[in-house]
Design a protein around this motif. Structure first.
Motif, PDB file in Angstrom:
ATOM      1  N   UNK A 213      -1.718  21.444 -11.316  1.00  0.00           N
ATOM      2  CA  UNK A 213      -3.023  21.731 -11.678  1.00  0.00           C
ATOM      3  C   UNK A 213      -3.819  20.342 -11.695  1.00  0.00           C
ATOM      4  N   UNK A 214      -3.026  19.276 -12.056  1.00  0.00           N
ATOM      5  CA  UNK A 214      -3.920  17.979 -11.803  1.00  0.00           C
ATOM      6  C   UNK A 214      -3.983  17.477 -10.516  1.00  0.00           C
ATOM      7  N   UNK A 215      -3.009  17.843  -9.546  1.00  0.00           N
ATOM      8  CA  UNK A 215      -3.513  17.601  -8.124  1.00  0.00           C
ATOM      9  C   UNK A 215      -4.677  18.598  -7.780  1.00  0.00           C
ATOM     10  N   UNK A 216      -4.638  19.773  -7.998  1.00  0.00           N
ATOM     11  CA  UNK A 216      -5.656  20.384  -7.574  1.00  0.00           C
ATOM     12  C   UNK A 216      -7.054  20.200  -8.376  1.00  0.00           C
ATOM     13  N   UNK A 217      -6.989  19.376  -9.518  1.00  0.00           N
ATOM     14  CA  UNK A 217      -8.322  19.063 -10.062  1.00  0.00           C
ATOM     15  C   UNK A 217      -8.795  17.945  -9.392  1.00  0.00           C
ATOM     16  N   UNK A 218      -7.720  16.907  -8.870  1.00  0.00           N
ATOM     17  CA  UNK A 218      -8.202  15.885  -8.262  1.00  0.00           C
ATOM     18  C   UNK A 218      -8.989  16.125  -6.825  1.00  0.00           C
ATOM     19  N   UNK A 219      -8.409  17.212  -6.104  1.00  0.00           N
ATOM     20  CA  UNK A 219      -9.109  17.706  -4.981  1.00  0.00           C
ATOM     21  C   UNK A 219     -10.342  18.163  -5.136  1.00  0.00           C
ATOM     22  N   UNK A 220     -10.592  18.707  -6.353  1.00  0.00           N
ATOM     23  CA  UNK A 220     -11.907  19.765  -6.678  1.00  0.00           C
ATOM     24  C   UNK A 220     -12.652  18.402  -7.369  1.00  0.00           C
ATOM     25  N   UNK A 221     -12.601  17.250  -7.457  1.00  0.00           N
ATOM     26  CA  UNK A 221     -13.321  16.381  -7.930  1.00  0.00           C
ATOM     27  C   UNK A 221     -13.465  16.464  -9.572  1.00  0.00           C
ATOM     28  N   UNK A 222     -12.456  17.128 -10.361  1.00  0.00           N
ATOM     29  CA  UNK A 222     -12.717  17.020 -11.611  1.00  0.00           C
ATOM     30  C   UNK A 222     -11.736  16.002 -12.369  1.00  0.00           C
ATOM     31  N   UNK A 223     -11.011  15.622 -11.590  1.00  0.00           N
ATOM     32  CA  UNK A 223      -9.957  14.652 -12.220  1.00  0.00           C
ATOM     33  C   UNK A 223      -9.977  13.315 -11.185  1.00  0.00           C
ATOM     34  N   UNK A 224     -10.543  12.131 -11.571  1.00  0.00           N
ATOM     35  CA  UNK A 224     -10.319  10.853 -10.980  1.00  0.00           C
ATOM     36  C   UNK A 224      -9.108  10.355 -10.948  1.00  0.00           C
ATOM     37  N   UNK A 225      -8.742   9.998  -9.983  1.00  0.00           N
ATOM     38  CA  UNK A 225      -7.414   8.908 -10.010  1.00  0.00           C
ATOM     39  C   UNK A 225      -7.236   8.296  -9.012  1.00  0.00           C
ATOM     40  N   UNK A 226      -6.676   6.850  -9.147  1.00  0.00           N
ATOM     41  CA  UNK A 226      -6.269   6.052  -8.173  1.00  0.00           C
ATOM     42  C   UNK A 226      -5.167   6.654  -7.312  1.00  0.00           C
ATOM     43  N   UNK A 227      -4.861   6.007  -6.206  1.00  0.00           N
ATOM     44  CA  UNK A 227      -3.752   6.440  -5.240  1.00  0.00           C
ATOM     45  C   UNK A 227      -2.292   6.665  -5.951  1.00  0.00           C
ATOM     46  N   UNK A 228      -2.019   5.620  -6.758  1.00  0.00           N
ATOM     47  CA  UNK A 228      -0.461   5.747  -7.265  1.00  0.00           C
ATOM     48  C   UNK A 228      -0.316   6.697  -8.272  1.00  0.00           C
ATOM     49  N   UNK A 229      -1.383   7.035  -9.277  1.00  0.00           N
ATOM     50  CA  UNK A 229      -1.460   8.240 -10.223  1.00  0.00           C
ATOM     51  C   UNK A 229      -1.391   9.673  -9.290  1.00  0.00           C
ATOM     52  N   UNK A 230      -2.114   9.763  -8.223  1.00  0.00           N
ATOM     53  CA  UNK A 230      -2.126  11.094  -7.456  1.00  0.00           C
ATOM     54  C   UNK A 230      -0.822  11.162  -6.780  1.00  0.00           C
ATOM     55  N   UNK A 231      -0.231  10.194  -6.165  1.00  0.00           N
ATOM     56  CA  UNK A 231       0.899  10.162  -5.494  1.00  0.00           C
ATOM     57  C   UNK A 231       2.053  10.686  -6.346  1.00  0.00           C
ATOM     58  N   UNK A 232       2.359   9.910  -7.626  1.00  0.00           N
ATOM     59  CA  UNK A 232       3.433  10.392  -8.316  1.00  0.00           C
ATOM     60  C   UNK A 232       3.300  11.848  -8.720  1.00  0.00           C
ATOM     61  N   UNK A 233       2.183  12.477  -9.081  1.00  0.00           N
ATOM     62  CA  UNK A 233       2.045  13.698  -9.397  1.00  0.00           C
ATOM     63  C   UNK A 233       2.337  14.667  -8.176  1.00  0.00           C
ATOM     64  N   UNK A 234       1.818  14.393  -7.002  1.00  0.00           N
ATOM     65  CA  UNK A 234       2.118  15.091  -5.818  1.00  0.00           C
ATOM     66  C   UNK A 234       3.789  15.107  -5.637  1.00  0.00           C
ATOM     67  N   UNK A 235       4.408  13.889  -6.058  1.00  0.00           N
ATOM     68  CA  UNK A 235       5.853  13.647  -5.863  1.00  0.00           C
ATOM     69  C   UNK A 235       6.641  14.609  -7.050  1.00  0.00           C
ATOM     70  N   UNK A 236       6.070  14.838  -7.985  1.00  0.00           N
ATOM     71  CA  UNK A 236       6.746  15.711  -9.185  1.00  0.00           C
ATOM     72  C   UNK A 236       6.173  17.098  -8.733  1.00  0.00           C
TER      73      UNK A 236
END
Length: 286
Positions: A213-236
């Motif tokens: 859900x967090x990754x989807x929210x980032x892709x849709x522009x609802x959650x701003x994230x720096x690259x490390x934050x997003x990457x760890x979520x994708x890895x999880x």
């Protein structure tokens, strides 16, 4: 659900700073050692991650969602905190640093999780964690650097539980950033009986979100994230429980990940080795 979202947008401050570093007009600051903890709990549909939205007034990553974390306190390198779990020397081998640095980094991870999330990865013995209580005064004293973490542990008869942490990654802020950090990422499960804070001084919102859900929210522009934050979520994303995340962490190699920029006329490209999906590439006239 397609998690291969487009690369992140180029932050407004980056083009000028990239060019200044490339031309030698700007000397990159030295990264400050820090630690952050990806706190997980099990939900009905799998694990959830505790995320803070940093206040827009914050000098670094204002408005971005992040994990609890912060800089290393130099006092923690030479202190003798009450300790349970893998020793500083064992952590040194895992993190690729000397024992003093490893001790300070692990202390920072536990301290910042306590300061920002109110979750205490410490207990009266090597097999339990502290009972819930109002720690607001102690958290404030630690945040104000009035109290070292070793002093806090000693005053409350607690042992730091380093066994509750598992190292996940290490990211270094790119050279062109105004503030730079050398950050170790850890994963940890929310201890039984403890609850994470719903109000945090440096954040205007907290949320428990499934990684997908967090990754989807980032892709849709609802959650701003720096690259490390997003990457760890994708890895999880493949992880099915909080404990499974800790198990998966043991097999990971902890090597610094650093974004690097190249300049070709008005075209700027930022790449993170091994993470091509994060590439930022475009034309940015001076």
């Amino acid at each position: 659900m397609d998690h291969r979202a487009p690369s992140l947008p180029m932050p407004p401050s980056w083009p000028a700073r990239i060019r200044a570093v490339d031309s030698g007009e700007l000397t990159p600051p030295v990264p400050k050692p820090s630690a952050t903890v990806v706190l997980l709990r099990d939900g009905a549909r799998g694990p959830q991650v505790y995320l803070l939205r940093r206040r827009t007034s914050m000098a670094f990553a204002g408005g971005m969602y992040a994990y609890p974390g912060g800089g290393v306190d130099p006092r923690d390198a030479d202190a003798e905190p009450a300790w349970a779990g893998p020793s500083p020397q064992e952590w040194a081998e895992r993190l690729g640093v000397d024992a003093r640095t490893a001790q300070a980094v692990v202390c920072a991870a536990v301290r910042e999780t306590f300061e920002e999330a109110g979750v205490l990865l410490a207990g009266p013995d090597a097999h339990s964690t502290a009972a819930p209580r109002d720690w607001s005064a102690e958290r404030a004293a630690l945040e104000a650097h009035e109290l070292s973490f070793a002093e806090f542990l000693q005053a409350n008869g607690l042992l730091l539980r380093s066994d509750l942490l598992a190292a996940w990654a290490r990211w270094v802020t790119p050279a062109f950033e105004e503030r730079r950090y050398d950050t170790w990422f850890f994963v940890a499960a929310l201890p039984p009986g403890q609850r994470a804070a719903v109000e945090v001084g440096e954040a205007d919102r907290v949320a428990w979100l499934p990684p997908g859900e967090a990754v989807q929210g980032q892709a849709e522009g609802r959650y701003g994230m720096l690259p490390p934050t997003l990457t760890v979520l994708r890895e999880l994303l493949p992880v099915r429980t909080a404990q499974e995340a800790l198990t998966a962490a043991a097999a990971r190699r902890i090597e610094p990940v650093l974004g690097r920029a190249t300049v070709a006329g008005d075209r700027l490209t930022v790449r993170w080795s091994g993470y091509e999906e994060l590439t930022i590439d475009g034309h940015f006239p001076p």
